[in-house]
Design a protein around this motif. Sequence first.
Motif, PDB file in Angstrom:
ATOM      1  N   TYR A  23      -9.237 -15.421  -6.050  1.00 41.57           N
ATOM      2  CA  TYR A  23      -8.558 -14.496  -5.142  1.00 41.57           C
ATOM      3  C   TYR A  23      -9.602 -13.651  -4.411  1.00 41.57           C
ATOM      4  O   TYR A  23     -10.575 -13.177  -5.017  1.00 41.57           O
ATOM      5  CB  TYR A  23      -7.621 -13.570  -5.909  1.00 41.57           C
ATOM      6  CG  TYR A  23      -6.327 -14.207  -6.359  1.00 41.57           C
ATOM      7  CD1 TYR A  23      -5.410 -14.692  -5.431  1.00 41.57           C
ATOM      8  CD2 TYR A  23      -6.011 -14.301  -7.709  1.00 41.57           C
ATOM      9  CE1 TYR A  23      -4.229 -15.270  -5.837  1.00 41.57           C
ATOM     10  CE2 TYR A  23      -4.820 -14.874  -8.128  1.00 41.57           C
ATOM     11  CZ  TYR A  23      -3.926 -15.360  -7.191  1.00 41.57           C
ATOM     12  OH  TYR A  23      -2.750 -15.927  -7.591  1.00 41.57           O
ATOM     13  N   PRO A  24      -9.428 -13.416  -3.106  1.00 45.02           N
ATOM     14  CA  PRO A  24     -10.405 -12.592  -2.378  1.00 45.02           C
ATOM     15  C   PRO A  24     -10.618 -11.205  -2.986  1.00 45.02           C
ATOM     16  O   PRO A  24     -11.709 -10.644  -2.877  1.00 45.02           O
ATOM     17  CB  PRO A  24      -9.789 -12.497  -0.974  1.00 45.02           C
ATOM     18  CG  PRO A  24      -9.004 -13.763  -0.833  1.00 45.02           C
ATOM     19  CD  PRO A  24      -8.434 -14.025  -2.197  1.00 45.02           C
ATOM     20  N   GLU A 193      -1.396  -9.253  -3.623  1.00 47.13           N
ATOM     21  CA  GLU A 193      -2.817  -8.994  -3.393  1.00 47.13           C
ATOM     22  C   GLU A 193      -2.956  -8.138  -2.146  1.00 47.13           C
ATOM     23  O   GLU A 193      -2.521  -8.538  -1.061  1.00 47.13           O
ATOM     24  CB  GLU A 193      -3.589 -10.297  -3.200  1.00 47.13           C
ATOM     25  CG  GLU A 193      -5.078 -10.057  -2.969  1.00 47.13           C
ATOM     26  CD  GLU A 193      -5.847 -11.336  -2.696  1.00 47.13           C
ATOM     27  OE1 GLU A 193      -6.994 -11.447  -3.178  1.00 47.13           O
ATOM     28  OE2 GLU A 193      -5.314 -12.226  -2.004  1.00 47.13           O
ATOM     29  N   ARG A 195      -4.584  -6.175   1.148  1.00 49.71           N
ATOM     30  CA  ARG A 195      -5.597  -6.549   2.136  1.00 49.71           C
ATOM     31  C   ARG A 195      -6.965  -6.114   1.616  1.00 49.71           C
ATOM     32  O   ARG A 195      -7.138  -4.972   1.173  1.00 49.71           O
ATOM     33  CB  ARG A 195      -5.316  -5.890   3.483  1.00 49.71           C
ATOM     34  CG  ARG A 195      -4.181  -6.545   4.268  1.00 49.71           C
ATOM     35  CD  ARG A 195      -4.069  -5.903   5.623  1.00 49.71           C
ATOM     36  NE  ARG A 195      -2.991  -6.463   6.422  1.00 49.71           N
ATOM     37  CZ  ARG A 195      -3.181  -7.138   7.552  1.00 49.71           C
ATOM     38  NH1 ARG A 195      -4.400  -7.360   7.994  1.00 49.71           N
ATOM     39  NH2 ARG A 195      -2.148  -7.583   8.234  1.00 49.71           N
ATOM     40  N   SER A 212      -8.768 -11.600   2.647  1.00 48.69           N
ATOM     41  CA  SER A 212      -7.448 -12.125   2.289  1.00 48.69           C
ATOM     42  C   SER A 212      -6.618 -12.171   3.561  1.00 48.69           C
ATOM     43  O   SER A 212      -6.058 -11.165   3.995  1.00 48.69           O
ATOM     44  CB  SER A 212      -6.784 -11.230   1.241  1.00 48.69           C
ATOM     45  OG  SER A 212      -5.526 -11.744   0.852  1.00 48.69           O
ATOM     46  N   ILE A 242      -4.912 -17.179  -1.456  1.00 49.54           N
ATOM     47  CA  ILE A 242      -4.787 -15.725  -1.416  1.00 49.54           C
ATOM     48  C   ILE A 242      -3.537 -15.333  -2.197  1.00 49.54           C
ATOM     49  O   ILE A 242      -2.667 -16.154  -2.471  1.00 49.54           O
ATOM     50  CB  ILE A 242      -4.742 -15.164   0.022  1.00 49.54           C
ATOM     51  CG1 ILE A 242      -3.464 -15.600   0.752  1.00 49.54           C
ATOM     52  CG2 ILE A 242      -5.975 -15.584   0.798  1.00 49.54           C
ATOM     53  CD1 ILE A 242      -3.278 -14.929   2.112  1.00 49.54           C
ATOM     54  N   LYS A 249      -0.373 -11.030   6.831  1.00 49.68           N
ATOM     55  CA  LYS A 249      -1.825 -11.092   7.010  1.00 49.68           C
ATOM     56  C   LYS A 249      -2.170 -12.018   8.171  1.00 49.68           C
ATOM     57  O   LYS A 249      -3.122 -12.781   8.128  1.00 49.68           O
ATOM     58  CB  LYS A 249      -2.493 -11.546   5.719  1.00 49.68           C
ATOM     59  CG  LYS A 249      -2.279 -10.569   4.557  1.00 49.68           C
ATOM     60  CD  LYS A 249      -2.800 -11.080   3.235  1.00 49.68           C
ATOM     61  CE  LYS A 249      -2.544 -10.085   2.108  1.00 49.68           C
ATOM     62  NZ  LYS A 249      -2.947 -10.609   0.786  1.00 49.68           N
TER      63      LYS A 249
END
Length: 774
Positions: A23-24, A193, A195, A212, A242, A249
Amino acid sequence: MSVIGKSVARPDALDKVTGGKAYPVNFQLPGMLHGKLLRSPYPHAKILSIDTSAAEQLPGVKAVLTHHDVPQRKFTSVYFVPTDTKSLPQDLLIMSDHVRFAGQPVAAVAATSAEIAEQALELIEVDYEDLPAVFDPEEAMQAGAPQLHDGAENNIAVAPVMEFGDIEAGFAGADHIFEGTYTTQRAHTCYLEPRVCVAEYNGNDGYTINSSMQHLFGLREKLAFALEIPESNVRVIKPPYIGGGFGGKLDMSYIEPVAALLSRKSGRPVRMEHTRYEDFITTTRNPIKVYLKTGVKKDGTFTARYASSILDAGAHATHGAEVINVHGFAWLSSYHCENMKWEGKSVYTNNMIGGGYRGYGAPQACFAFESQNDEICETLGLDPIEFRKKNARQLGSAHPLVPGLTIDSYAMEEVLDRGAEAIGLAQRHPPGANGDGTTKRGIGMALFPFWVSGCVGFPDIYEHSGAIVKLNVDGTADVATASVDIGSGQITTLLQIAAEELGLPMAAMRMVDTSDTTTVPFDAPTHASRITYGSGLAIKAAAGEAKKRLLDVAGTMLEASPEDLEVVDGIVRVKGSPDTALTVADVASRAESPFIQFTDQGPAPTTLAEKGTIIGLSSMAPPSNPSPIAAGFVEVEVDTETGEVKVDRVVYSHDLGRVINPKGAEGQVEGGFQQGIGYALMEEIQFDPDSGTCLTGCFLDYKIPTAVEMPTQIESIFVESNEPTGPFGAKSMSEACVVVPAPAIANAIYNATGARLKDLPITPERVLAALGEL
């Protein structure tokens, strides 16, 4: 089909359930700094002065930015349009001395820790001139309202109009005319998640970005434009996946350009992550007020359809300028009528900026027209299924959005019939007649009769894809694409398409997780229900090129014509002679082997024609924009004493061309209905009416459905109409799942109580008011 139509396991599943290291939000670089934004407390103000000297002297602070330190080039942040688009206003700046919403960034700090950066923000002194603010779009259009942007008369960002036929003649020929006004709210996408990005300045005006987001190339293009540097100077890394996006996003936020400039100023990588509150004031579904006027014959045939829609864009147009268009397309294309007119307005206010959200204007439209369609059927005593069949578009008719195309797969009648039978629509009681005491039960339905599988036909929107497929000497295949997996299984779907085309088992497929904008072809964003169809076609084409090369080499080895060969479960064999065969690994190894090979009998030449990595490349636009069809049927229970609405049962029927992954498709339905139930009954971002400050900035204050509120029964019916232009007959699914719940629930509440609700969300207070209890 050996892989298509099978519920294969997600390749990224184990990684996600064991921590999700890719995950970012988990990405870090050595020596990384942490950035934070100072945000305005005022909804409308001018910055008279800003003093950052105390913040700069705080130990641990490495860089500070204000509007004096950033480029002042106006841009649109939306990823899927060109930077020089004429369809979206260029009205954003990285930072400005003019504040237009509470929460707009006015300064930024990079420090050795997030805590020090937060302390530094408190030391920045800003002197504001408070300006009059306007929060209602209808008030914003009135004379004397604060003017928020130069050149936007009456604060109208865009005002599209679409008209066909003679609307006045259509109303004159109607036996009945129905009118109604429907309002929808501002709702958050609620991706888990936040930004987040890490930006690193590489020298020579070059930047590497991890973020992300839902579009690699869109972020590269918008960031380069805002920073006034060549696109090739920006390298965006593709995350393996993501933690949710849902359209939220699909635009560059403030953090990417700010982190990049902080990295340049400090000489170190800078990480910026939104708090949950910051996410809540960053992107939402635009609220839209819709007025409908519809003329019908006694038998229910439409004679005229008119709609007027007012969208609250917030402080900047961004997505709002395109959402209003898509909203109009969704209304216009839904049902056939010779005489139609739609007028839309996207209006600037001092509210937070709107954004993309699954369905992108269609949920607001469908809530309005399907609520009114239910009212028409009830008033005129028409069968709701036959009414919709009578007015819907038909297989083979002209595509309503793309001139020159026809509707080539359209199983609308089967979608309606199977869904209605499963829910027992024919046996439902008259309004208010089912239930005892204060508990009433009702059944409702809604049809979303026309939607998209991408953006072919929409002005100024990117719609092409590319892919690379490479066979390895061990018989596996690597797939590289810029398509971003946003949590709904895009990796799995695309690998299944490639595996089926190549003739390999799913276990032999691997998605390359180290791609970036320098190594893969352009692909449009993960949005608009386009990945299975648009990106899937590109994957299939690249796999087809690799397969052609595979058969050429195998033909040389087997002394057979490539046309006489087939690939089944990793084996290349002669058709009709399965014993004359080689493994894909054998063929790939031969292609990679030296021209002259040393054998037991000595050196032996092969052929130069068979040498070279077996690889396929594609870059293409899809040939069409086929429509899925979605129908939602719900059964609700309404407590007429408390106003509480409970959705007990859902039947969802959908024409998706062909099911690629049944379990994945069911997941789309269940997730879509969860979002749709929240949109219908509870979700709404609320603001202080005087200051414009967000009051619902976390999940304690912003209510979303949990397992407790979800129906105990969700039945998914998938109708396979076999789209002739799609990959293995597939077309789209994702967005329609979230479009139909709200009108279906509203119509079920009417069936339960006899009360017609036209404003979202349908809270207990609104139910009681409609029942005359408040």
